[in-house]
Design a protein around this motif. Structure first.
Motif, PDB file in Angstrom:
ATOM      1  N   GLU A 246      18.249  16.928  29.476  1.00  0.00           N
ATOM      2  CA  GLU A 246      18.555  15.352  29.013  1.00  0.00           C
ATOM      3  C   GLU A 246      17.056  14.902  28.107  1.00  0.00           C
ATOM      4  OE1 GLU A 246      19.049  13.462  32.540  1.00  0.00           O
ATOM      5  OE2 GLU A 246      21.005  14.223  32.954  1.00  0.00           O
ATOM      6  N   LEU A 247      16.000  15.410  28.937  1.00  0.00           N
ATOM      7  CA  LEU A 247      14.851  14.888  28.291  1.00  0.00           C
ATOM      8  C   LEU A 247      14.642  15.547  26.788  1.00  0.00           C
ATOM      9  CD1 LEU A 247      12.385  14.461  31.076  1.00  0.00           C
ATOM     10  CD2 LEU A 247      13.212  12.697  29.767  1.00  0.00           C
ATOM     11  N   GLN A 248      15.022  16.630  26.460  1.00  0.00           N
ATOM     12  CA  GLN A 248      14.911  17.183  25.247  1.00  0.00           C
ATOM     13  C   GLN A 248      15.685  16.530  24.244  1.00  0.00           C
ATOM     14  OE1 GLN A 248      15.103  21.153  26.143  1.00  0.00           O
ATOM     15  NE2 GLN A 248      13.259  21.891  25.273  1.00  0.00           N
ATOM     16  N   ALA A 249      17.007  16.322  24.520  1.00  0.00           N
ATOM     17  CA  ALA A 249      18.080  15.597  23.816  1.00  0.00           C
ATOM     18  C   ALA A 249      17.212  14.480  23.375  1.00  0.00           C
ATOM     19  CB  ALA A 249      19.165  15.599  24.393  1.00  0.00           C
ATOM     20  N   GLU A 250      16.931  13.598  24.437  1.00  0.00           N
ATOM     21  CA  GLU A 250      16.480  12.041  23.822  1.00  0.00           C
ATOM     22  C   GLU A 250      15.308  12.323  23.097  1.00  0.00           C
ATOM     23  OE1 GLU A 250      15.920  10.274  27.656  1.00  0.00           O
ATOM     24  OE2 GLU A 250      14.790   8.444  26.522  1.00  0.00           O
TER      25      GLU A 250
ATOM     26  N   VAL B 273      16.226  12.722  19.638  1.00  0.00           N
ATOM     27  CA  VAL B 273      16.847  11.300  19.060  1.00  0.00           C
ATOM     28  C   VAL B 273      15.818  10.379  18.672  1.00  0.00           C
ATOM     29  CG1 VAL B 273      18.373   9.590  19.689  1.00  0.00           C
ATOM     30  CG2 VAL B 273      19.220  11.435  20.098  1.00  0.00           C
ATOM     31  N   VAL B 274      14.771  10.073  19.415  1.00  0.00           N
ATOM     32  CA  VAL B 274      13.785   9.301  19.472  1.00  0.00           C
ATOM     33  C   VAL B 274      12.891   9.628  18.328  1.00  0.00           C
ATOM     34  CG1 VAL B 274      11.720   8.623  20.400  1.00  0.00           C
ATOM     35  CG2 VAL B 274      13.853   8.525  21.798  1.00  0.00           C
ATOM     36  N   GLY B 275      12.702  11.103  18.179  1.00  0.00           N
ATOM     37  CA  GLY B 275      11.882  11.796  17.115  1.00  0.00           C
ATOM     38  C   GLY B 275      12.352  11.332  15.673  1.00  0.00           C
ATOM     39  N   LEU B 276      13.942  11.422  15.769  1.00  0.00           N
ATOM     40  CA  LEU B 276      14.595  11.410  14.262  1.00  0.00           C
ATOM     41  C   LEU B 276      14.485   9.793  14.062  1.00  0.00           C
ATOM     42  CD1 LEU B 276      17.507  13.627  14.678  1.00  0.00           C
ATOM     43  CD2 LEU B 276      15.923  13.800  13.213  1.00  0.00           C
TER      44      LEU B 276
ATOM     45  N   GLU C  29       8.588  13.206  29.362  1.00  0.00           N
ATOM     46  CA  GLU C  29       8.807  11.640  29.574  1.00  0.00           C
ATOM     47  C   GLU C  29       7.775  10.810  28.992  1.00  0.00           C
ATOM     48  OE1 GLU C  29       8.729  11.229  33.878  1.00  0.00           O
ATOM     49  OE2 GLU C  29      11.109  11.523  33.931  1.00  0.00           O
ATOM     50  N   SER C  30       6.382  11.237  28.870  1.00  0.00           N
ATOM     51  CA  SER C  30       5.146  10.680  28.541  1.00  0.00           C
ATOM     52  C   SER C  30       5.563  10.498  26.845  1.00  0.00           C
ATOM     53  CB  SER C  30       4.076  11.023  28.879  1.00  0.00           C
ATOM     54  OG  SER C  30       3.745  12.489  28.602  1.00  0.00           O
ATOM     55  N   GLN C  31       5.743  11.764  26.198  1.00  0.00           N
ATOM     56  CA  GLN C  31       5.953  11.909  25.047  1.00  0.00           C
ATOM     57  C   GLN C  31       7.122  10.995  24.385  1.00  0.00           C
ATOM     58  OE1 GLN C  31       7.354  15.783  23.221  1.00  0.00           O
ATOM     59  NE2 GLN C  31       5.899  15.483  21.733  1.00  0.00           N
ATOM     60  N   ILE C  32       8.138  10.652  25.158  1.00  0.00           N
ATOM     61  CA  ILE C  32       9.190  10.033  24.648  1.00  0.00           C
ATOM     62  C   ILE C  32       8.648   8.591  24.579  1.00  0.00           C
ATOM     63  CG2 ILE C  32      11.625   8.909  25.384  1.00  0.00           C
ATOM     64  CD1 ILE C  32      12.175  11.784  26.233  1.00  0.00           C
ATOM     65  N   GLN C  33       7.906   8.205  25.836  1.00  0.00           N
ATOM     66  CA  GLN C  33       7.361   6.888  25.860  1.00  0.00           C
ATOM     67  C   GLN C  33       6.356   6.436  24.780  1.00  0.00           C
ATOM     68  OE1 GLN C  33       7.970   4.645  28.155  1.00  0.00           O
ATOM     69  NE2 GLN C  33       6.495   3.197  27.453  1.00  0.00           N
ATOM     70  N   ARG C  34       5.646   7.606  24.576  1.00  0.00           N
ATOM     71  CA  ARG C  34       4.730   7.213  23.357  1.00  0.00           C
ATOM     72  C   ARG C  34       5.589   7.150  22.004  1.00  0.00           C
ATOM     73  NH1 ARG C  34       1.489  11.708  25.045  1.00  0.00           N
ATOM     74  NH2 ARG C  34       2.467  12.902  23.539  1.00  0.00           N
TER      75      ARG C  34
ATOM     76  N   GLN D 280       6.879   3.581  21.964  1.00  0.00           N
ATOM     77  CA  GLN D 280       6.040   2.677  21.598  1.00  0.00           C
ATOM     78  C   GLN D 280       5.690   2.613  19.969  1.00  0.00           C
ATOM     79  OE1 GLN D 280       4.934   0.636  23.993  1.00  0.00           O
ATOM     80  NE2 GLN D 280       3.545  -0.197  22.469  1.00  0.00           N
ATOM     81  N   ALA D 281       5.494   3.906  19.340  1.00  0.00           N
ATOM     82  CA  ALA D 281       5.199   4.009  17.931  1.00  0.00           C
ATOM     83  C   ALA D 281       6.111   3.246  17.161  1.00  0.00           C
ATOM     84  CB  ALA D 281       5.007   5.594  17.628  1.00  0.00           C
ATOM     85  N   ILE D 282       7.450   3.683  17.604  1.00  0.00           N
ATOM     86  CA  ILE D 282       8.703   2.910  16.814  1.00  0.00           C
ATOM     87  C   ILE D 282       8.354   1.591  16.849  1.00  0.00           C
ATOM     88  CG2 ILE D 282      11.065   2.641  16.765  1.00  0.00           C
ATOM     89  CD1 ILE D 282      11.488   5.435  17.448  1.00  0.00           C
ATOM     90  N   GLU D 283       8.323   0.996  17.954  1.00  0.00           N
ATOM     91  CA  GLU D 283       7.996  -0.444  18.030  1.00  0.00           C
ATOM     92  C   GLU D 283       6.927  -0.918  17.364  1.00  0.00           C
ATOM     93  OE1 GLU D 283      10.409  -2.688  19.652  1.00  0.00           O
ATOM     94  OE2 GLU D 283      11.451  -0.740  19.888  1.00  0.00           O
TER      95      GLU D 283
END
Lengths: 174, 173
Positions: A130-134, A137-140, B136-141, B144-147
């Motif tokens: 799940e985290l990899q998929a998210e 998406v966030v990376g794109l 999780e921390s990478q997604i969080q960062r 934050q960068a997008i915002e």
């Protein structure tokens, strides 16, 4: 330190306590009386009282009293006050203190085990997917925002250059 | 002329043969192949993907029941109780029959081996948990960068709009 390393350290601590307990008991054990025909090493003063025959049985277990040491206090009281007091106290108190430390270490181990944040392997793998998929998406989204921002930056730079050129051209020479 | 002791550099230059004419014809350089051989450290050969060796390979009896899903907490607590019991038994044996200490000492060291093996087999779980935390921390960062980028773009747009108003104002004047 992470919890597994703490658990490993606690195990080592328990083994060290156990080894030290038996080691000090063995080291500090007073000599034992071999037979009634030899003088008592704990009580070299000859004492013609018949209670002496009861003493060797009590003093025959100084080497390794049980971990809770219930027999140690009566043993200390059975000795006459002639031998110096501090070793007798050590013999009685030390096993108690060390076994107390051992039990505390075991309880701390149990507490650490209870604090382990365990979950099954399938749950973990599912969460990772799940985290990899998210993350994708966030990376794109981040990349899109970055490209838009860079485009705007270029446009602003072009405008800025035009504005400065106009400023320079329109300024009257002094 | 001595032969070179070092391996030759990778031959990625062949990918860029037509780069001058067509910059998009050069493909991405291929990723290096995964290494699956053995390596030697301090005169000991080891594999790359080394798994935890089982207790049988160290000639130690396994005390906890093996299965696909081991309840680590329960097994660790059970082995802890066993350990305390064995220490107490050792103390008793030393009082009653001191010459038979060896068996008890062996039992205690076997219990310790089992405990350490259980803890070592928890390490892959810890590795996965660390990976989850890192993701999780990478997604969080990234969020934050997008915002931050959105906020800055809005500010820039606002400033441009204001400067346009000022210019128009001064123009009409």
């Amino acid at each position: 330190m992470d919890i597994i390393s703490q658990l490993q350290e606690q195990l080592n601590e328990m083994s060290m306590l156990a080894v030290n307990t038996f080691g000090t008991l063995q080291r500090d054990a007073p000599p034992d009386r071999l037979s009634t025909s030899y003088p008592d090493p704990l009580n070299p003063n000859p004492n013609p009282k018949p209670e002496e025959d009861a003493k060797p049985q009590v003093q025959g277990q100084p080497g390794a009293p049980p971990a809770q040491a219930p027999g140690a206090p009566p043993q200390a009281q059975a000795q006459p006050p002639a031998p110096p007091q501090p070793p007798a106290l050590d013999l009685a108190e030390q096993p108690k203190a060390m076994s107390h430390a051992l039990v505390l270490a075991a309880k701390k181990f149990d507490a650490l085990v209870a604090a382990l944040p365990l979950s099954s392997e399938e749950d973990q793998l599912k969460r990772i997917k799940e985290l990899q998929a998210e993350n994708e998406v966030v990376g794109l989204e981040l990349q899109k925002q970055l490209e838009a921002a860079e485009l705007e930056l270029k446009q602003v730079e072009v405008l800025f250059n035009e504005a400065t050129d106009n400023c320079i051209n329109l300024r009257k020479p002094d | 002329m001595a032969a070179s002791a070092y391996p030759p550099p990778p031959q990625y230059y062949r990918l860029y043969k037509d780069y001058e004419q067509d910059p998009s014809s050069a493909p991405e350089p291929p990723p290096p192949p995964p290494i699956d051989a053995k390596y030697t450290t301090f005169n000991v050969q080891r594999k790359i993907n080394e798994l935890l060796p089982s207790l049988e390979s160290h000639n130690v009896r396994q005390l906890y029941p093996d299965g696909p899903n081991i309840d680590f907490k329960k097994e660790l607590r059970t082995l802890n109780r066993e350990l305390q019991l064995h220490i107490l038994e050792l103390a008793d044996i030393l009082v009653e029959r001191p010459s038979q200490y060896a068996r008890r000492v062996e039992d205690i060291s076997m219990i310790f081996s089992n405990l350490h093996h259980l803890l070592n087999s928890l390490r892959p779980h810890q590795a996965r948990a660390t990976l989850i935390h890192m993701l999780e921390s990478q997604i969080q960062r990234r969020k934050q960068a997008i915002e931050d980028i959105k906020q800055r773009r809005e500010e820039a747009q606002k400033l441009l709009g204001e400067s346009l108003l000022i210019l128009d104002g001064s123009q009409t004047n």
